[in-house]
Design an enzyme around this catalytic site. Structure first.
Site: not given
Length: 192
Positions: A169-172
Site C-alpha cells: 500500500d501507498h507504494r511502500l
C-alpha cells in the site's frame, strides 16, 4: 542472508501457476542490438533451475539475432493479481542440442511445422504466403516426424541479479535483491 534465490523463485512461481489464468510462465524478455538499442517482447519460460531460465526461439529472428550479437538479457515476470514481479538479469547462452531436441519434440505438430514455415520477425507481404509455406512444410513432413530446424533452438539466461518485488500500500513496496558472487549469492534490500 539467503545463499540461494531459487527456492524463493520456485515458491512465487508455484503460486503464480496456481492462480494466474493465462500463461503464468509468460515473461518479458529485453535484449539490445549490437548498437545498444533495446527491444522487449513476451516469451514463455520453458525450463528453470540454478543454471538459468530457458526459452526457445528462431535464431534467425530479431530476438535470436540480438542475443547472438549481444548475449545479455533481462527477464521480467509480472503477476498483477499476486501483486508481485521478479526481475532477472544476466548473460545468455545457447542450450545444448539434446535439450533443444527434447523440447521441440514435446511441441504440438502444428507448432513444429510453424517453426519450419516462419521467417520469424521478417516482413510478410500477406498472410496467404505464410499459409502456403505452412501447407508445403506440412506436405514435406506428412509421412515423418518433424525434426527440429537447424535455426531453431533455445537460450538460457544465467542470472547474475534477481530482484523480488512485492506491491505494498501507498507504494511502500518490498524489494529483495540477490546478486551473484564468486562464492554464491548476496542478498539485500532496495528502497521502494
Amino acid at each position: 542472508m539467503a545463499d540461494n534465490p531459487f527456492a524463493l523463485f520456485d515458491e512465487w512461481y508455484g503460486r503464480a501457476r496456481e492462480t494466474e489464468i493465462n500463461d503464468s510462465n509468460a515473461m518479458a524478455l529485453a535484449t539490445a542490438d549490437a548498437a545498444g538499442y533495446p527491444s522487449v517482447r513476451m516469451v514463455l519460460l520453458k525450463g528453470h533451475g540454478p543454471d538459468g531460465f530457458v526459452f526457445y526461439t528462431n535464431y534467425e529472428g530479431r530476438k535470436g539475432g540480438e542475443l547472438l550479437a549481444n548475449p545479455n538479457a533481462a527477464l521480467l515476470f509480472h503477476w498483477k493479481s499476486l501483486r508481485r514481479q521478479i526481475r532477472i538479469e544476466g548473460p545468455v547462452e545457447p542450450v545444448d542440442d539434446a535439450t533443444a531436441d527434447a523440447y521441440f519434440a514435446s511441441r504440438s505438430r502444428d507448432s513444429q511445422l510453424g517453426a519450419w514455415a516462419s521467417d520469424q520477425s521478417r516482413p510478410l507481404p500477406e498472410r496467404a504466403i505464410f499459409e502456403q509455406r505452412f501447407a508445403e512444410v506440412e506436405a514435406r513432413f506428412a509421412e515423418s516426424q518433424v525434426p527440429r530446424p537447424p535455426h531453431w533452438s533455445g537460450f538460457r539466461v544465467v542470472p547474475q541479479r534477481i530482484e523480488f518485488w512485492e506491491d505494498r500500500d501507498h507504494r511502500l513496496h518490498h524489494r529483495r535483491v540477490f546478486t551473484r558472487t564468486s562464492t554464491g549469492w548476496d542478498e539485500g534490500l532496495l528502497y521502494p
